[in-house]
Scaffold this active site. Sequence first.
Site, PDB file in Angstrom:
ATOM      1  N   ARG A 237      25.483 -46.534 -25.688  1.00 20.90           N
ATOM      2  CA  ARG A 237      25.492 -47.149 -27.012  1.00 20.90           C
ATOM      3  C   ARG A 237      25.526 -48.652 -26.810  1.00 20.90           C
ATOM      4  O   ARG A 237      26.207 -49.151 -25.889  1.00 20.90           O
ATOM      5  CB  ARG A 237      26.742 -46.737 -27.809  1.00 20.90           C
ATOM      6  CG  ARG A 237      26.686 -45.354 -28.415  1.00 20.90           C
ATOM      7  CD  ARG A 237      25.674 -45.251 -29.565  1.00 20.90           C
ATOM      8  NE  ARG A 237      25.660 -43.938 -30.171  1.00 20.90           N
ATOM      9  CZ  ARG A 237      24.881 -42.926 -29.780  1.00 20.90           C
ATOM     10  NH1 ARG A 237      24.039 -43.080 -28.774  1.00 20.90           N
ATOM     11  NH2 ARG A 237      24.918 -41.770 -30.407  1.00 20.90           N
ATOM     12  N   GLU A 266      22.162 -52.287 -33.807  1.00 16.87           N
ATOM     13  CA  GLU A 266      20.955 -51.546 -34.208  1.00 16.87           C
ATOM     14  C   GLU A 266      20.846 -51.458 -35.724  1.00 16.87           C
ATOM     15  O   GLU A 266      21.873 -51.256 -36.380  1.00 16.87           O
ATOM     16  CB  GLU A 266      21.009 -50.129 -33.619  1.00 16.87           C
ATOM     17  CG  GLU A 266      20.681 -50.128 -32.158  1.00 16.87           C
ATOM     18  CD  GLU A 266      20.734 -48.735 -31.544  1.00 16.87           C
ATOM     19  OE1 GLU A 266      20.513 -47.734 -32.257  1.00 16.87           O
ATOM     20  OE2 GLU A 266      21.004 -48.661 -30.342  1.00 16.87           O
ATOM     21  N   HIS A 284      15.940 -46.819 -28.955  1.00 16.75           N
ATOM     22  CA  HIS A 284      16.865 -45.672 -29.008  1.00 16.75           C
ATOM     23  C   HIS A 284      16.095 -44.342 -29.040  1.00 16.75           C
ATOM     24  O   HIS A 284      16.214 -43.563 -29.987  1.00 16.75           O
ATOM     25  CB  HIS A 284      17.794 -45.794 -30.232  1.00 16.75           C
ATOM     26  CG  HIS A 284      19.065 -45.018 -30.070  1.00 16.75           C
ATOM     27  ND1 HIS A 284      20.251 -45.387 -30.651  1.00 16.75           N
ATOM     28  CD2 HIS A 284      19.338 -43.863 -29.398  1.00 16.75           C
ATOM     29  CE1 HIS A 284      21.190 -44.517 -30.354  1.00 16.75           C
ATOM     30  NE2 HIS A 284      20.653 -43.572 -29.594  1.00 16.75           N
TER      31      HIS A 284
HETATM   32  P1  NAP Z   1      29.718 -36.312 -22.135  1.00 20.66           P
HETATM   33  O1  NAP Z   1      29.215 -35.102 -21.417  1.00 20.66           O
HETATM   34  O2  NAP Z   1      30.900 -36.177 -23.010  1.00 20.66           O
HETATM   35  O3  NAP Z   1      29.971 -37.450 -21.053  1.00 20.66           O
HETATM   36  C1  NAP Z   1      30.576 -38.659 -21.362  1.00 20.66           C
HETATM   37  C2  NAP Z   1      31.304 -39.152 -20.142  1.00 20.66           C
HETATM   38  O4  NAP Z   1      31.887 -40.413 -20.434  1.00 20.66           O
HETATM   39  C3  NAP Z   1      32.443 -38.223 -19.707  1.00 20.66           C
HETATM   40  O5  NAP Z   1      32.344 -38.002 -18.339  1.00 20.66           O
HETATM   41  C4  NAP Z   1      33.693 -39.018 -20.050  1.00 20.66           C
HETATM   42  O6  NAP Z   1      34.741 -38.814 -19.137  1.00 20.66           O
HETATM   43  C5  NAP Z   1      33.204 -40.436 -19.910  1.00 20.66           C
HETATM   44  N1  NAP Z   1      34.050 -41.345 -20.656  1.00 20.66           N
HETATM   45  C6  NAP Z   1      34.469 -41.264 -21.938  1.00 20.66           C
HETATM   46  N2  NAP Z   1      35.280 -42.288 -22.245  1.00 20.66           N
HETATM   47  C7  NAP Z   1      35.412 -43.020 -21.121  1.00 20.66           C
HETATM   48  C8  NAP Z   1      36.110 -44.191 -20.794  1.00 20.66           C
HETATM   49  N3  NAP Z   1      36.880 -44.800 -21.695  1.00 20.66           N
HETATM   50  N4  NAP Z   1      35.996 -44.664 -19.543  1.00 20.66           N
HETATM   51  C9  NAP Z   1      35.249 -44.043 -18.626  1.00 20.66           C
HETATM   52  N5  NAP Z   1      34.547 -42.918 -18.879  1.00 20.66           N
HETATM   53  C10 NAP Z   1      34.618 -42.421 -20.105  1.00 20.66           C
HETATM   54  O7  NAP Z   1      28.577 -36.908 -23.056  1.00 20.66           O
HETATM   55  P2  NAP Z   1      26.997 -36.926 -22.790  1.00 20.66           P
HETATM   56  O8  NAP Z   1      26.377 -35.752 -23.418  1.00 20.66           O
HETATM   57  O9  NAP Z   1      26.750 -37.190 -21.349  1.00 20.66           O
HETATM   58  O10 NAP Z   1      26.596 -38.212 -23.683  1.00 20.66           O
HETATM   59  C11 NAP Z   1      27.144 -39.459 -23.392  1.00 20.66           C
HETATM   60  C12 NAP Z   1      26.758 -40.501 -24.426  1.00 20.66           C
HETATM   61  O11 NAP Z   1      25.389 -40.862 -24.269  1.00 20.66           O
HETATM   62  C13 NAP Z   1      26.833 -40.043 -25.889  1.00 20.66           C
HETATM   63  O12 NAP Z   1      28.141 -40.132 -26.407  1.00 20.66           O
HETATM   64  C14 NAP Z   1      25.882 -40.986 -26.590  1.00 20.66           C
HETATM   65  O13 NAP Z   1      26.578 -42.129 -27.035  1.00 20.66           O
HETATM   66  C15 NAP Z   1      24.904 -41.372 -25.490  1.00 20.66           C
HETATM   67  N6  NAP Z   1      23.564 -40.807 -25.721  1.00 20.66           N
HETATM   68  C16 NAP Z   1      22.524 -41.660 -25.949  1.00 20.66           C
HETATM   69  C17 NAP Z   1      21.259 -41.156 -26.116  1.00 20.66           C
HETATM   70  C18 NAP Z   1      20.102 -42.077 -26.352  1.00 20.66           C
HETATM   71  O14 NAP Z   1      19.199 -41.709 -27.094  1.00 20.66           O
HETATM   72  N7  NAP Z   1      20.061 -43.236 -25.732  1.00 20.66           N
HETATM   73  C19 NAP Z   1      21.021 -39.775 -26.094  1.00 20.66           C
HETATM   74  C20 NAP Z   1      22.112 -38.946 -25.883  1.00 20.66           C
HETATM   75  C21 NAP Z   1      23.376 -39.473 -25.687  1.00 20.66           C
HETATM   76  P3  NAP Z   1      35.558 -37.435 -19.042  1.00 20.66           P
HETATM   77  O15 NAP Z   1      34.598 -36.425 -18.531  1.00 20.66           O
HETATM   78  O16 NAP Z   1      36.608 -37.736 -18.086  1.00 20.66           O
HETATM   79  O17 NAP Z   1      36.001 -37.135 -20.442  1.00 20.66           O
HETATM   80  C1  GLV Z   2      21.682 -40.244 -29.122  1.00 20.73           C
HETATM   81  O1  GLV Z   2      21.890 -41.404 -29.039  1.00 20.73           O
HETATM   82  C2  GLV Z   2      22.695 -39.253 -29.149  1.00 20.73           C
HETATM   83  O2  GLV Z   2      23.887 -39.578 -29.140  1.00 20.73           O
HETATM   84  O3  GLV Z   2      22.317 -38.073 -29.189  1.00 20.73           O
END
Ligand code: NAP
Ligand code: GLV
Length: 329
Positions: A237, A266, A284
């Site tokens: 983000r 954004e 995005h």
């Molecule tokens: P996820 O499986 O929940 O992974 C997030 C990771 O971040 C987890 O390993 C978590 O640690 C870690 N985390 C959370 N807070 C933290 C902190 N304060 N310090 C260090 N690490 C921290 O989520 P995901 O499915 O991979 O998605 C991650 C993020 O990507 C989403 O929340 C979204 O904002 C973004 N995203 C963007 C797009 C795009 O279009 N660009 C698409 C999809 C997602 P723990 O495992 O220890 O809880």
């Molecule tokens: C995209 O940014 C998502 O969080 O799925």
Amino acid sequence: MAKVAITTKFFSEETERLREAGHEVLVHEGPRLGKAELLAFAKDAEALIISLADRIDEEVLEGLPKLRIVANLGVGVDNIDIAAATRRKVLVTNTPDVLTEATADLAWALLLAVARRIVEADQDLRREGFPGWTFLPKHLGVDVYGKTIGIVGFGRIGQAVARRARGFSMSIFYYSRTRKPKAEKDLGARFAPLPDLLRESDFVVLCLPLTPETHHLIGERELSLMKREAILVNVARGPVVDEEALVRALKEGQILGAGLDVFEKEPEVHPELLGLWNVVLTPHIGSATWQTRRKMAALAVDNVLAFLRGEQPPTLVNPEAWPGGKARM
Ligand code: NAP
Ligand code: GLV
């Protein structure tokens, strides 16, 4: 029969599934709705399917007293006041897993595009033609194969980025809230505190949610720890990075470049980013493939239909709001 309001252009097969189950479906296909427009559009809706551009705050929840479920078309839920929704027993769902691989692919597309200056080379070729092969061309890039990658946030997407890094024979560091012993073993990834990861990595990829703790996690100090030849990729983000500090670091050559899919304000993009040759910018589109967007739409509808049948939605973000659910600590 319930009223389901969808704030964005949607796949017709998914609206049909809702209608076939007997529900009234409204779809808003125009530009993003402002708050007043959203309240008017979704009046009396029990279920709302929203895009990441929609913001669901206390005022919206207050203005939609019949609302019982908000299905977010995305995994990140920073556009929704989860605590306020939970207090009102409004369920919130998201779309994890189905978008993991597409988003990891985009992180890699940005990483490679910046490292090999692909967008700049393409633009120059279109503008100036192909000047003929030269040994030391304008578009000399940096190696990726065998280098070190640092992944910040080692959940679903972070680990998917790491799986791809193995194909590039990279050393993999990660930083996350908690250690991941299984992923360390399976992927050969090593945990590092954030400052160490930033110092050691040639590529830093951000894959974590936006929360109060991660806001500006990467600022001036963190950027100053990175190698001068390092590249930052953000598919998390925008506000995870202090964009002003990033612009300064890019302009002053403190880091080599950046690949950004997300921006601090954004849909605004920092005007100075637009003038920099060493960044690649995408609007995005991490999960934006036909296949993935269809899966996200299907999952959002699965969540709404489950709720309307009286079942717990499969990807519920706030189980505390489910009858009998655990109270938030
Ligand atoms: P996820 O499986 O929940 O992974 C997030 C990771 O971040 C987890 O390993 C978590 O640690 C870690 N985390 C959370 N807070 C933290 C902190 N304060 N310090 C260090 N690490 C921290 O989520 P995901 O499915 O991979 O998605 C991650 C993020 O990507 C989403 O929340 C979204 O904002 C973004 N995203 C963007 C797009 C795009 O279009 N660009 C698409 C999809 C997602 P723990 O495992 O220890 O809880
Ligand atoms: C995209 O940014 C998502 O969080 O799925």
